[in-house]
Design an enzyme around this catalytic site. Structure first.
Site, PDB file in Angstrom:
ATOM      1  N   CYS A  27       2.851  -6.296  -4.949  1.00  0.00           N
ATOM      2  CA  CYS A  27       2.797  -5.110  -4.782  1.00  0.00           C
ATOM      3  C   CYS A  27       2.413  -4.041  -6.004  1.00  0.00           C
ATOM      4  O   CYS A  27       2.190  -2.976  -5.682  1.00  0.00           O
ATOM      5  CB  CYS A  27       3.736  -4.639  -3.843  1.00  0.00           C
ATOM      6  SG  CYS A  27       3.752  -5.719  -2.221  1.00  0.00           S
ATOM      7  N   HIS A  42      -2.268   1.604  -1.664  1.00  0.00           N
ATOM      8  CA  HIS A  42      -1.367   2.090  -2.412  1.00  0.00           C
ATOM      9  C   HIS A  42      -0.923   1.053  -3.345  1.00  0.00           C
ATOM     10  O   HIS A  42      -1.496  -0.008  -3.470  1.00  0.00           O
ATOM     11  CB  HIS A  42      -0.165   2.543  -1.532  1.00  0.00           C
ATOM     12  CG  HIS A  42       0.720   1.067  -0.950  1.00  0.00           C
ATOM     13  ND1 HIS A  42       2.013   1.178  -1.186  1.00  0.00           N
ATOM     14  CD2 HIS A  42       0.307  -0.024  -0.619  1.00  0.00           C
ATOM     15  CE1 HIS A  42       2.521   0.216  -0.513  1.00  0.00           C
ATOM     16  NE2 HIS A  42       1.493  -0.576  -0.172  1.00  0.00           N
ATOM     17  N   HIS A  84      -3.416  -2.348  -3.410  1.00  0.00           N
ATOM     18  CA  HIS A  84      -3.961  -3.056  -2.313  1.00  0.00           C
ATOM     19  C   HIS A  84      -3.897  -2.247  -0.900  1.00  0.00           C
ATOM     20  O   HIS A  84      -3.471  -0.904  -1.047  1.00  0.00           O
ATOM     21  CB  HIS A  84      -3.084  -4.300  -1.936  1.00  0.00           C
ATOM     22  CG  HIS A  84      -1.634  -3.883  -1.886  1.00  0.00           C
ATOM     23  ND1 HIS A  84      -0.482  -3.451  -2.817  1.00  0.00           N
ATOM     24  CD2 HIS A  84      -0.765  -3.693  -0.887  1.00  0.00           C
ATOM     25  CE1 HIS A  84       0.590  -3.171  -2.338  1.00  0.00           C
ATOM     26  NE2 HIS A  84       0.549  -3.309  -1.185  1.00  0.00           N
ATOM     27  N   GLU A 101       3.813  -1.951   7.548  1.00  0.00           N
ATOM     28  CA  GLU A 101       2.823  -2.279   6.262  1.00  0.00           C
ATOM     29  C   GLU A 101       1.810  -3.559   6.923  1.00  0.00           C
ATOM     30  O   GLU A 101       0.801  -3.488   6.518  1.00  0.00           O
ATOM     31  CB  GLU A 101       3.456  -2.558   5.285  1.00  0.00           C
ATOM     32  CG  GLU A 101       3.991  -1.321   4.590  1.00  0.00           C
ATOM     33  CD  GLU A 101       4.284  -2.007   3.031  1.00  0.00           C
ATOM     34  OE1 GLU A 101       4.051  -3.018   2.710  1.00  0.00           O
ATOM     35  OE2 GLU A 101       4.686  -0.935   2.408  1.00  0.00           O
ATOM     36  N   HIS A 128      -3.371  -1.552   3.498  1.00  0.00           N
ATOM     37  CA  HIS A 128      -2.773  -1.754   4.789  1.00  0.00           C
ATOM     38  C   HIS A 128      -3.283  -1.073   5.823  1.00  0.00           C
ATOM     39  O   HIS A 128      -3.954   0.152   5.832  1.00  0.00           O
ATOM     40  CB  HIS A 128      -1.274  -1.364   4.812  1.00  0.00           C
ATOM     41  CG  HIS A 128      -0.416  -2.294   3.759  1.00  0.00           C
ATOM     42  ND1 HIS A 128      -0.141  -3.376   3.920  1.00  0.00           N
ATOM     43  CD2 HIS A 128       0.193  -1.747   2.424  1.00  0.00           C
ATOM     44  CE1 HIS A 128       0.681  -3.745   2.732  1.00  0.00           C
ATOM     45  NE2 HIS A 128       0.826  -2.810   1.770  1.00  0.00           N
ATOM     46  N   HIS A 178      -7.965   6.257   4.826  1.00  0.00           N
ATOM     47  CA  HIS A 178      -8.997   5.912   4.006  1.00  0.00           C
ATOM     48  C   HIS A 178      -8.858   6.620   2.839  1.00  0.00           C
ATOM     49  O   HIS A 178      -9.853   7.370   2.117  1.00  0.00           O
ATOM     50  CB  HIS A 178     -10.421   6.209   4.694  1.00  0.00           C
ATOM     51  CG  HIS A 178     -10.717   5.013   5.481  1.00  0.00           C
ATOM     52  ND1 HIS A 178     -10.274   5.122   6.716  1.00  0.00           N
ATOM     53  CD2 HIS A 178     -11.454   3.991   5.228  1.00  0.00           C
ATOM     54  CE1 HIS A 178     -10.711   3.778   7.282  1.00  0.00           C
ATOM     55  NE2 HIS A 178     -11.526   3.230   6.473  1.00  0.00           N
TER      56      HIS A 178
END
Length: 139
Positions: free
Chosen positions: A23, A14, A27, A129, A29, A71
């Site tokens: 952010c 996201h 990137h 996260e 998580h 994914h």
């Protein structure tokens, strides 16, 4: 009051549109979702006697909700140019637009409402996260 808690994880990317900081970049998580349900009473029928719900059903329903995002690239609706979305889809990437900024706080509320909609009396939903940073939602 009785409480049950289960969790499930998914991997997804996201970014935070309009954010000033790291952010803002795409990137990923390992999102960890923990849902706690509550009840003042326990089931009395033969199969589920002495339970709030069957753990198997609870785990399955949370896994189904979380695995939807696994994914994928999650992004807030209308924050990517249509040409960018088209190019990424043309490359075969799995994109999931959501009607909120994809923060841990919003996902905690999302999973709270999703599991409530499945008939659970949710006490709290928490989304991690990272192993050390999470957000929770309760009503």
């Amino acid at each position: 009051m009785y409480f049950l808690k289960t969790e499930h994880s998914f991997d997804a990317a996201h970014f935070l549109s309009g954010y000033q900081g790291k952010c803002a970049n795409l990137h990923g998580h390992r999102w960890r979702v923990v849902v706690e349900i509550q009840s003042e009473t326990l089931e009395q029928d033969r199969q589920k006697r002495g339970m709030i719900v069957d753990f198997g059903d609870f785990k399955r329903d949370l896994a189904e909700a979380a695995d939807f995002f696994d994914h994928a690239m999650i992004y807030e609706e209308n924050t990517l140019r249509p040409a960018t979305v088209a190019a990424l889809e043309d490359e075969g990437f799995r994109l999931i637009p959501v009607p909120f900024r994809p923060t841990a706080e919003h996902f905690a509320e999302y999973f709270y409402r999703r599991m409530t909609g499945r008939g659970y009396q949710v006490a709290r939903a928490t989304v991690y996260e990272t192993p050390n940073n999470c957000a929770s939602y309760a009503e």
